[in-house]
Design a protein around this motif. Structure first.
Motif, PDB file in Angstrom:
ATOM      1  N   ARG A 249      -8.137  89.323 -19.430  1.00 44.54           N
ATOM      2  CA  ARG A 249      -9.489  88.774 -19.235  1.00 44.54           C
ATOM      3  C   ARG A 249     -10.071  89.119 -17.870  1.00 44.54           C
ATOM      4  NH1 ARG A 249      -6.876  84.062 -20.827  1.00 44.54           N
ATOM      5  NH2 ARG A 249      -7.222  83.217 -18.734  1.00 44.54           N
ATOM      6  N   GLY A 250      -9.226  89.588 -16.959  1.00 43.79           N
ATOM      7  CA  GLY A 250      -9.693  89.889 -15.613  1.00 43.79           C
ATOM      8  C   GLY A 250      -9.571  88.735 -14.650  1.00 43.79           C
ATOM      9  N   ASP A 251      -8.889  87.646 -15.055  1.00 42.65           N
ATOM     10  CA  ASP A 251      -8.700  86.498 -14.162  1.00 42.65           C
ATOM     11  C   ASP A 251      -7.617  86.757 -13.129  1.00 42.65           C
ATOM     12  OD1 ASP A 251     -10.638  85.164 -15.543  1.00 42.65           O
ATOM     13  OD2 ASP A 251      -9.255  84.000 -16.786  1.00 42.65           O
ATOM     14  N   ALA A 252      -6.790  87.768 -13.347  1.00 42.78           N
ATOM     15  CA  ALA A 252      -5.766  88.177 -12.393  1.00 42.78           C
ATOM     16  C   ALA A 252      -5.571  89.681 -12.539  1.00 42.78           C
ATOM     17  CB  ALA A 252      -4.451  87.445 -12.652  1.00 42.78           C
ATOM     18  N   ASP A 253      -5.041  90.302 -11.495  1.00 39.54           N
ATOM     19  CA  ASP A 253      -4.810  91.752 -11.539  1.00 39.54           C
ATOM     20  C   ASP A 253      -3.449  92.107 -12.111  1.00 39.54           C
ATOM     21  OD1 ASP A 253      -7.314  92.431 -10.343  1.00 39.54           O
ATOM     22  OD2 ASP A 253      -6.490  91.855  -8.386  1.00 39.54           O
ATOM     23  N   PHE A 254      -2.467  91.228 -11.913  1.00 41.79           N
ATOM     24  CA  PHE A 254      -1.134  91.484 -12.462  1.00 41.79           C
ATOM     25  C   PHE A 254      -0.332  90.196 -12.517  1.00 41.79           C
ATOM     26  CE2 PHE A 254      -0.437  91.310  -8.087  1.00 41.79           C
ATOM     27  CZ  PHE A 254       0.820  91.708  -7.639  1.00 41.79           C
ATOM     28  N   ALA A 255       0.729  90.241 -13.324  1.00 43.92           N
ATOM     29  CA  ALA A 255       1.608  89.088 -13.495  1.00 43.92           C
ATOM     30  C   ALA A 255       2.971  89.602 -13.924  1.00 43.92           C
ATOM     31  CB  ALA A 255       1.051  88.127 -14.536  1.00 43.92           C
ATOM     32  N   LEU A 256       3.988  88.761 -13.751  1.00 45.27           N
ATOM     33  CA  LEU A 256       5.359  89.122 -14.107  1.00 45.27           C
ATOM     34  C   LEU A 256       5.757  88.409 -15.387  1.00 45.27           C
ATOM     35  CD1 LEU A 256       8.090  90.474 -13.281  1.00 45.27           C
ATOM     36  CD2 LEU A 256       8.621  88.350 -12.049  1.00 45.27           C
ATOM     37  N   GLY A 257       6.332  89.162 -16.348  1.00 46.17           N
ATOM     38  CA  GLY A 257       6.764  88.552 -17.592  1.00 46.17           C
ATOM     39  C   GLY A 257       7.560  89.525 -18.437  1.00 46.17           C
ATOM     40  N   ASN A 258       7.930  89.092 -19.653  1.00 40.03           N
ATOM     41  CA  ASN A 258       8.732  89.983 -20.493  1.00 40.03           C
ATOM     42  C   ASN A 258       7.844  90.906 -21.326  1.00 40.03           C
ATOM     43  OD1 ASN A 258       8.031  88.699 -23.012  1.00 40.03           O
ATOM     44  ND2 ASN A 258       9.564  87.126 -22.623  1.00 40.03           N
ATOM     45  N   GLU A 259       8.463  91.974 -21.831  1.00 42.02           N
ATOM     46  CA  GLU A 259       7.716  93.019 -22.522  1.00 42.02           C
ATOM     47  C   GLU A 259       7.092  92.525 -23.822  1.00 42.02           C
ATOM     48  OE1 GLU A 259       8.356  97.730 -23.729  1.00 42.02           O
ATOM     49  OE2 GLU A 259      10.074  96.476 -23.169  1.00 42.02           O
ATOM     50  N   LYS A 260       7.712  91.517 -24.442  1.00 38.99           N
ATOM     51  CA  LYS A 260       7.231  91.028 -25.728  1.00 38.99           C
ATOM     52  C   LYS A 260       5.764  90.603 -25.656  1.00 38.99           C
ATOM     53  CE  LYS A 260       9.563  90.457 -28.679  1.00 38.99           C
ATOM     54  NZ  LYS A 260       9.960  91.671 -29.357  1.00 38.99           N
TER      55      LYS A 260
END
Length: 317
Positions: free
Chosen positions: A240-251
């Motif tokens: 949505r553009g509320d953040a540039d990046f985040a950490l999480g799993n590939e699923k």
């Protein structure tokens, strides 16, 4: 026999259904058991318990988003009134599938999912409010997963750690990666907006362990305090553009449009239970399910999981 008074406390309902009080609260929260409040106290009507027993627990199919023609579904067991139920903590889709298989296994039982992070799941196991906990906790000092945390958070209780799958953790970025985000070092870029997971979950631990290794002050990360409680929610925020990046799993990256995934680290997702429970029929059913072709085939069809060690007991603590 139920008492004549139609109003029951969560403790009384837990005793009737042979489950933990935590599970009763989860059932109320999910809308499976109607309830009402008297002041701060929760009360449940006897007729609603009787209706729940008659109907059986709702299928986990709706939770997983999976569908199956009714004539292909395995028959659901009709459990006796005092049938056991297992409370399984964790946040991965693997556990939803495990619960569904457990409810149709000949030696299986009711299964109740508690959507808790790794730390919270281990604490529930330690306090006796859960039977199993799915965890993925990386120890950067030893470069190993889960064992050190189980020893610290579940002290004095012999446990068994069973491997479920290898997963990939990485950054969610916008399609095409327009900001050229490549790795952990990009966390230090002040112009990038990050979104974080809640304290105690495995993804937050992974991030904090890398910050510790990099000697990077977490408060200098733009968005470190901005939290979300699921991988999908974080991927959606990036889309949505509320953040540039985040950490999480590939699923989650596979489930959210407009997201590209940058792999950073393979992790072990594993199941923890008390060693004294392993011989019980319902836990033996879990072990059989994990070793079964049907279970592994279903996971393999979802992608992202490496299943070479699925069902293997990797440690006893």
């Amino acid at each position: 026999m139920m008492r004549e008074d139609s109003s029951l406390t969560p403790e009384e309902v837990a005793n009737i259904l042979k489950i933990s009080k935590l599970t009763v609260y989860e059932m109320v929260k999910r809308g499976e058991l109607p309830a009402y409040r008297i002041g701060r106290k929760i009360r449940i009507e006897q007729k609603d318990i009787e209706a729940y027993i008659r109907q059986g627990k709702k299928s986990n199919m709706a939770e997983t988003g999976a569908t199956m023609p009714s004539d292909l579904q395995p028959p659901r067991q009709e459990y006796p009134f005092n049938a056991p139920g297992l409370v399984i903590c964790g946040q991965d889709l693997i556990l939803d599938i495990l619960c569904r298989h457990l409810e149709t296994h000949p030696q299986g039982c009711r299964a109740f999912r508690h959507n808790a992070g790794s730390f919270a799941g281990l604490l529930q196991l330690y306090h006796g409010n859960a039977d199993m906990a799915g965890i993925h906790l990386w120890d950067s000092d030893k470069d190993i997963y889960n064992i050190p945390y189980v020893r610290r958070i579940v002290p004095g209780i012999p446990t068994v750690i069973i491997h479920l799958a290898m997963r990939q953790q990485g950054f969610y970025v916008s399609q095409g990666n327009p900001l050229d985000i490549k790795g952990w070092e990009d966390l230090a870029r002040p112009e990038l907006r990050f979104i974080n997971r809640e304290p105690g979950c495995g993804t937050r631990v992974l991030l904090d362990e890398h910050l510790y290794q990099m000697k990077l002050n977490r408060h200098e990360i733009n968005g470190y305090e901005k939290e979300s409680t699921s991988h999908q929610a974080m991927a959606s925020a990036v889309a949505r553009g509320d953040a540039d990046f985040a950490l999480g799993n590939e699923k989650a990256a596979m489930m959210v449009r407009g997201i590209e995934f940058i792999p950073l680290q393979k992790e072990r997702y594993e199941l923890v239970l008390r060693k004294e429970d392993l011989h019980k029929p319902e836990f033996q059913a879990v072990m059989e399910i994990l070793a079964s072709t049907a279970f592994r085939s279903e996971l393999a069809g979802l992608g992202d999981y490496v299943l070479d060690e699925t069902g293997k007991i990797v440690a006893e603590t």
